[in-house]
Motif scaffolding. Structure first.
Motif, PDB file in Angstrom:
ATOM      1  N   LEU B 127       0.526  12.298   3.361  1.00 15.82           N
ATOM      2  CA  LEU B 127       1.236  11.085   2.953  1.00 15.82           C
ATOM      3  C   LEU B 127       1.093  10.847   1.450  1.00 15.82           C
ATOM      4  N   ALA B 128      -0.075  11.178   0.905  1.00 18.91           N
ATOM      5  CA  ALA B 128      -0.257  11.035  -0.546  1.00 18.91           C
ATOM      6  C   ALA B 128       0.733  11.934  -1.279  1.00 18.91           C
ATOM      7  N   LYS B 129       0.905  13.130  -0.787  1.00 15.28           N
ATOM      8  CA  LYS B 129       1.832  14.064  -1.444  1.00 15.28           C
ATOM      9  C   LYS B 129       3.285  13.616  -1.262  1.00 15.28           C
ATOM     10  N   GLU B 130       3.594  13.172  -0.054  1.00  8.88           N
ATOM     11  CA  GLU B 130       4.986  12.847   0.250  1.00  8.88           C
ATOM     12  C   GLU B 130       5.411  11.483  -0.274  1.00  8.88           C
ATOM     13  N   LEU B 131       4.494  10.558  -0.277  1.00  2.80           N
ATOM     14  CA  LEU B 131       4.865   9.181  -0.630  1.00  2.80           C
ATOM     15  C   LEU B 131       4.330   8.738  -1.987  1.00  2.80           C
ATOM     16  N   GLY B 132       3.412   9.501  -2.540  1.00  2.59           N
ATOM     17  CA  GLY B 132       2.822   9.107  -3.820  1.00  2.59           C
ATOM     18  C   GLY B 132       3.754   9.385  -4.985  1.00  2.59           C
ATOM     19  N   VAL B 138      -2.076   3.946  -9.497  1.00  2.00           N
ATOM     20  CA  VAL B 138      -3.023   3.589  -8.432  1.00  2.00           C
ATOM     21  C   VAL B 138      -3.346   4.858  -7.651  1.00  2.00           C
ATOM     22  N   PRO B 139      -4.449   4.859  -6.901  1.00  5.05           N
ATOM     23  CA  PRO B 139      -4.772   6.055  -6.113  1.00  5.05           C
ATOM     24  C   PRO B 139      -3.712   6.287  -5.033  1.00  5.05           C
ATOM     25  N   ASP B 140      -3.609   7.520  -4.578  1.00  2.50           N
ATOM     26  CA  ASP B 140      -2.657   7.852  -3.520  1.00  2.50           C
ATOM     27  C   ASP B 140      -3.287   7.807  -2.131  1.00  2.50           C
ATOM     28  N   TYR B 141      -4.596   7.874  -2.098  1.00  2.00           N
ATOM     29  CA  TYR B 141      -5.245   8.021  -0.794  1.00  2.00           C
ATOM     30  C   TYR B 141      -6.636   7.385  -0.923  1.00  2.00           C
ATOM     31  N   VAL B 142      -6.828   6.293  -0.222  1.00  2.00           N
ATOM     32  CA  VAL B 142      -8.118   5.600  -0.263  1.00  2.00           C
ATOM     33  C   VAL B 142      -8.713   5.596   1.140  1.00  2.00           C
ATOM     34  N   ASN B 143      -9.986   5.892   1.218  1.00  2.00           N
ATOM     35  CA  ASN B 143     -10.676   5.977   2.514  1.00  2.00           C
ATOM     36  C   ASN B 143     -11.903   5.083   2.512  1.00  2.00           C
ATOM     37  N   PHE B 144     -11.843   3.985   3.262  1.00  2.00           N
ATOM     38  CA  PHE B 144     -13.029   3.146   3.454  1.00  2.00           C
ATOM     39  C   PHE B 144     -13.822   3.698   4.633  1.00  2.00           C
ATOM     40  N   TYR B 145     -15.092   3.967   4.437  1.00  2.00           N
ATOM     41  CA  TYR B 145     -15.971   4.311   5.563  1.00  2.00           C
ATOM     42  C   TYR B 145     -17.373   3.886   5.149  1.00  2.00           C
ATOM     43  N   GLN B 256     -12.181  -5.331   4.198  1.00  2.00           N
ATOM     44  CA  GLN B 256     -11.617  -4.042   3.794  1.00  2.00           C
ATOM     45  C   GLN B 256     -10.143  -3.933   4.185  1.00  2.00           C
ATOM     46  N   ALA B 257      -9.781  -4.526   5.309  1.00  2.00           N
ATOM     47  CA  ALA B 257      -8.365  -4.531   5.697  1.00  2.00           C
ATOM     48  C   ALA B 257      -7.549  -5.343   4.690  1.00  2.00           C
ATOM     49  N   MET B 258      -8.137  -6.438   4.202  1.00  2.00           N
ATOM     50  CA  MET B 258      -7.447  -7.246   3.188  1.00  2.00           C
ATOM     51  C   MET B 258      -7.291  -6.447   1.890  1.00  2.00           C
ATOM     52  N   MET B 259      -8.339  -5.712   1.523  1.00  2.00           N
ATOM     53  CA  MET B 259      -8.231  -4.848   0.332  1.00  2.00           C
ATOM     54  C   MET B 259      -7.153  -3.781   0.547  1.00  2.00           C
ATOM     55  N   ALA B 260      -7.088  -3.264   1.760  1.00  2.00           N
ATOM     56  CA  ALA B 260      -6.071  -2.244   2.060  1.00  2.00           C
ATOM     57  C   ALA B 260      -4.678  -2.816   1.833  1.00  2.00           C
ATOM     58  N   ARG B 261      -4.473  -4.048   2.282  1.00  2.00           N
ATOM     59  CA  ARG B 261      -3.162  -4.675   2.056  1.00  2.00           C
ATOM     60  C   ARG B 261      -2.876  -4.825   0.569  1.00  2.00           C
ATOM     61  N   ARG B 262      -3.904  -5.208  -0.209  1.00  2.00           N
ATOM     62  CA  ARG B 262      -3.718  -5.339  -1.661  1.00  2.00           C
ATOM     63  C   ARG B 262      -3.322  -3.997  -2.277  1.00  2.00           C
ATOM     64  N   MET B 263      -3.965  -2.944  -1.807  1.00  2.00           N
ATOM     65  CA  MET B 263      -3.665  -1.616  -2.346  1.00  2.00           C
ATOM     66  C   MET B 263      -2.253  -1.166  -1.987  1.00  2.00           C
ATOM     67  N   ILE B 264      -1.916  -1.380  -0.730  1.00  2.00           N
ATOM     68  CA  ILE B 264      -0.577  -1.011  -0.271  1.00  2.00           C
ATOM     69  C   ILE B 264       0.475  -1.771  -1.094  1.00  2.00           C
ATOM     70  N   GLU B 265       0.184  -3.038  -1.340  1.00  2.00           N
ATOM     71  CA  GLU B 265       1.093  -3.878  -2.118  1.00  2.00           C
ATOM     72  C   GLU B 265       1.232  -3.357  -3.548  1.00  2.00           C
ATOM     73  N   ALA B 266       0.134  -2.797  -4.065  1.00  2.00           N
ATOM     74  CA  ALA B 266       0.152  -2.276  -5.432  1.00  2.00           C
ATOM     75  C   ALA B 266       0.731  -0.869  -5.504  1.00  2.00           C
ATOM     76  N   GLY B 267       1.057  -0.298  -4.341  1.00  2.00           N
ATOM     77  CA  GLY B 267       1.722   1.008  -4.363  1.00  2.00           C
ATOM     78  C   GLY B 267       0.914   2.169  -3.830  1.00  2.00           C
ATOM     79  N   VAL B 268      -0.298   1.933  -3.348  1.00  2.00           N
ATOM     80  CA  VAL B 268      -1.082   3.021  -2.750  1.00  2.00           C
ATOM     81  C   VAL B 268      -0.385   3.428  -1.450  1.00  2.00           C
ATOM     82  N   PRO B 269      -0.037   4.707  -1.288  1.00  2.00           N
ATOM     83  CA  PRO B 269       0.742   5.060  -0.086  1.00  2.00           C
ATOM     84  C   PRO B 269      -0.051   5.141   1.204  1.00  2.00           C
ATOM     85  N   PHE B 270      -1.366   5.439   1.116  1.00  2.00           N
ATOM     86  CA  PHE B 270      -2.122   5.592   2.363  1.00  2.00           C
ATOM     87  C   PHE B 270      -3.545   5.079   2.191  1.00  2.00           C
TER      88      PHE B 270
END
Lengths: 337, 415
Positions: B127-132, B138-145, B256-270
């Motif tokens: 998805l980072a490659k296809e949608l970034g 902004v980053p293309d791929y963020v992983n919270f764990y 973290q889900a709220m941060m994910a929404r912020r990132m998606i809003e800023a253009g992070v694809p995944f």
């Protein structure tokens, strides 16, 4: 404990079942028991017999796990995860009343020593006290927090009356105990036994454990709490069983007792010898056990494997036969010389 | 968020590929797609979430409740989602045949197992490659764990796509921000900007008269790093309104889900938000009593928040794990690993709202209708995100399809 106070209980008969049996109440002076099942049924069985047939009580009392069973003079009163209490006629075994008792999952039902009151506890975090015959609400006891300190739902697992019926204790997931006066229905003492609760903030970020059983000593002065100790890997019940004794009036912890390494899991139920000679606790992890405690010396005197994880058990008047219900099995234990 | 115009697409690497293949409609369709994966690490129980079996010996104590989609019931532990199934679809027929944490995680994240000499990219990398965007700041791929259990067995991997499409991993729950993005304290902001301007001035002068792709790539890399250094604000949720914070709730997963929404809003694809740990071998019902209401609240909050911002048409939310849990209840009142008949869910963009795909038997022990594997679910996510699952990458002259040959998406759940 005097040497002649035998705890040499042995399994005399066990009966396999496909369901999980969570609760049991014994008819006085007999081996006849009523037990609550994971199939939503309430069953009548004579566990004194070597070939008992379990007969399902008639009527749609429950639609989920039956976690509490108590006897009154005329009725069997049961409670379940479906939030309901049900009254069954002891003569006919038929359902006579069903009513919603709680707004969340019901965990236990206890009858007062005189049989006039029924206390039910549930995950709505209130204990409700009912007239045992009419089913009318006598009192709602609220005082346990609805959330754990990390903002997850708490659970109210257990309640027990003191032998003289003057007190009622309730215990929750984080190890908080409230002792209520059954005349004024006011809280008279609060205790904390947090050693029964494990919150894992780093590896798995959820919790396990909780206070699963309570029992007053025959003189009412000591209150035992039962559960499991702190767990490293909360995926499993992989910690020693845990009992804690309190001088409840002083609010003082007297002793923590842990089972040995081969006796892990939850203390699901406890009963005192009628004269206070010993306390027996039952429970388990994947398997099950009974653990005997000398309450004078405050030490575990015997641990014995059970054929299943025990959820509840009943002791006869002479304290020489024990009827246990649990995971896929029922069992009768008898005292041997 | 509206749909980008065709001019904007020229800056999108995935779109360029798609246009080259003549897929203009698909490029338009995927132009603004984003995906949030809620990874239920350890294996959530399908019986206590999406495929309840109340009254069955395997069903557990919880009831099923009706939803806003007639005929569809889910666990009573999910009352919020019961009102949002018209933005959702359920897949109840996964048979993924791998009940190990590591194997199951790899399978679900990549849609297939690696070959001995070929490491496949995972969902986030594709998805980072296809949608970034090439010029993305902004980053293309963020992983919270942030929990530690299972992190090693659910590692993210760009596979043969390489590090450019790898995840930025956020593991420290107490300090969530991109690693190493702050400028050195010994350098003033003025010096920092002056250095960037000087570098750009020298680069442009050097580029004059030269038409080398590597020079453009060099400049793009600098611009990207410069952009990433200003991303710290994405992790700061203090500016969110109290009503939005209340929507998600106070837990770490919610934050973290709220941060994910912020990132998606800023253009992070995944973005993958991992919620560990669901591995309830003991006390399954108490564990799910804790974790499912949290999932219910967070998932419903994401749907409402994205909808309110006009983004739900472009954002796909996925919930899945490495496997489900056994119908059989063990002596500790736990459920064990079970990959034979389990569920996942899709919400928001690209899906047929309210659809339920597949069916398990009365006890939930096996799939009786529309069985699928990990590959089909992977292909379905790609298609819902507007990506042609038949697309191929090339490793040298070897064509590598995005999914294994013969694997098809579930068209019944796609919009």
């Amino acid at each position: 404990m005097p040497d002649n106070d035998n705890t040499n209980f042995k399994v005399k008969k066990d009966h396999g079942r496909g369901d999980i049996c969570f609760s049991v109440a014994r008819v006085p002076d007999s081996g006849r028991c009523y037990f609550g099942s994971s199939d939503g049924g309430v069953y009548d069985i004579d566990l004194a017999s070597d070939k008992p047939g379990a007969k399902r009580c008639e009527g749609d009392g429950h639609s989920s796990y039956v976690t509490g069973t108590a006897l009154t003079a005329k009725h069997i009163v049961t409670g379940a995860w479906d939030r309901h209490l049900a009254w069954w006629d002891r003569e006919t075994g038929k359902l006579i009343r069903r009513q919603q008792a709680h707004t969340k999952w019901l965990r236990g039902v206890e009858a007062s020593p005189d049989g006039k009151l029924i206390a039910s506890v549930a995950d709505d975090m209130v204990c409700r006290v009912w007239n045992a015959e009419t089913g009318k609400l006598v009192k709602e006891l609220a005082g346990h927090k609805t959330k754990t300190p990390t903002d997850y739902p708490s659970m109210l697992f257990c309640a027990c009356f003191s032998p003289d019926g003057k007190l009622l204790a309730t215990g929750d997931k984080v190890g908080h105990v409230i002792i209520w006066d059954t005349k004024s229905w006011k809280p008279v003492k609060a205790l904390d036994a947090p050693g029964h609760y494990t919150w894992d903030p780093k590896q798995r970020r959820h919790s396990i454990g909780g206070l699963r059983s309570l029992r007053f000593s025959p003189d009412g002065k000591t209150l035992f709490t039962g559960g499991i100790g702190k767990i490293g890997n909360i995926d499993h019940l992989g910690a020693p069983t845990r009992l804690e004794a309190f001088d409840w009036a002083q609010g003082k912890s007297l002793k923590v007792l842990n089972g040995s390494d081969k006796f892990k899991g939850l203390v699901e139920h406890m009963i005192f010898h009628p004269e206070g000679k010993w306390l027996v606790a039952g429970g388990g992890d994947h398997g099950g056990w009974l653990i005997f405690v000398d309450p004078m010396a405050m030490k575990i005197v015997r641990e014995v494997k059970a054929p299943m994880h025990i959820h509840e058990f009943a002791l006869n008047e002479t304290a020489d036969t024990l009827y246990a219900v649990g995971h896929n099995k029922l069992a009768r234990w008898e005292l041997e010389p | 968020m509206g749909t980008m115009g065709a001019v904007g697409l020229l800056g999108t690497s995935g779109a360029v590929n798609a246009l080259a293949e003549g897929g203009l409609n698909r490029a338009l369709k995927s132009s603004n797609k984003r995906v949030i994966l809620l990874w239920l690490a350890g294996g959530a129980s399908q019986l206590e979430t999406w495929d309840p079996k109340p009254g069955a010996p395997t069903g557990g104590p919880f009831a099923a409740i009706p939803t806003d989609v007639p005929g569809t019931h889910i666990s009573e532990l999910m009352p919020r989602m019961a009102k949002r199934m018209n933005h959702s679809c359920l897949v109840r027929s996964l048979n993924t045949r791998d009940g190990g944490h590591g194997g199951g995680a790899q399978l679900m994240m990549r849609g297939r197992k690696d070959e001995p000499n070929l490491k496949y990219p995972d969902l986030g990398a594709v998805l980072a490659k296809e949608l970034g965007r090439m010029d993305s700041q902004v980053p293309d791929y963020v992983n919270f764990y942030t929990s530690t259990e299972g992190r090693g067995s659910a590692k993210v991997s760009p596979g043969f796509l390489g590090a450019r499409f790898g995840a930025i991993n956020l593991h420290d729950g107490a300090k969530l921000t991109l690693p190493d993005i702050r400028k050195l304290e010994s350098i003033t902001q003025g010096d920092h900007e002056a250095r960037a301007n000087l570098r750009e001035f020298l680069s442009r002068r050097f580029e004059q008269g030269r038409e080398l792709a590597s020079l453009k790539s060099h400049a793009a890399a600098y611009a990207r790093v410069h952009g990433l250094m200003s991303c710290e604000k994405l992790f700061d949720v203090s500016g969110e309104s109290q009503s939005v914070k209340d929507l998600y709730g106070p837990t770490q997963f919610a934050q973290q889900a709220m941060m994910a929404r912020r990132m998606i809003e800023a253009g992070v694809p995944f973005v993958r938000v991992s919620r560990a740990w669901w591995d309830s071998h003991g006390q399954n019902f108490e564990t799910h009593q804790e974790l499912v209401p949290e999932l219910d609240r967070v998932l419903a909050a994401l749907i409402d928040d994205l909808k309110q911002r006009g983004m739900l048409e472009d954002v796909l939310i996925v919930t899945m794990a490495e496997f489900g849990r056994t119908p059989k209840i063990n002596g500790s009142l736990g459920r064990d690993h079970f990959a034979t008949a389990w569920s996942a869910s899709l919400h928001g963009s690209g899906i047929k709202s309210g659809a339920v795909f597949g069916k398990t038997d009365a006890k939930g022990e096996r799939v009786v209708e529309d069985e699928i594997g990990a590959g089909e679910f992977f292909a379905t996510i790609l298609e819902a995100a507007g990506i042609d699952h038949r697309k191929e990458y090339h490793l040298g002259s070897r064509p590598i399809p995005l999914v294994n040959p013969g694997i098809k998406p579930i068209t019944k759940v796609l919009a």
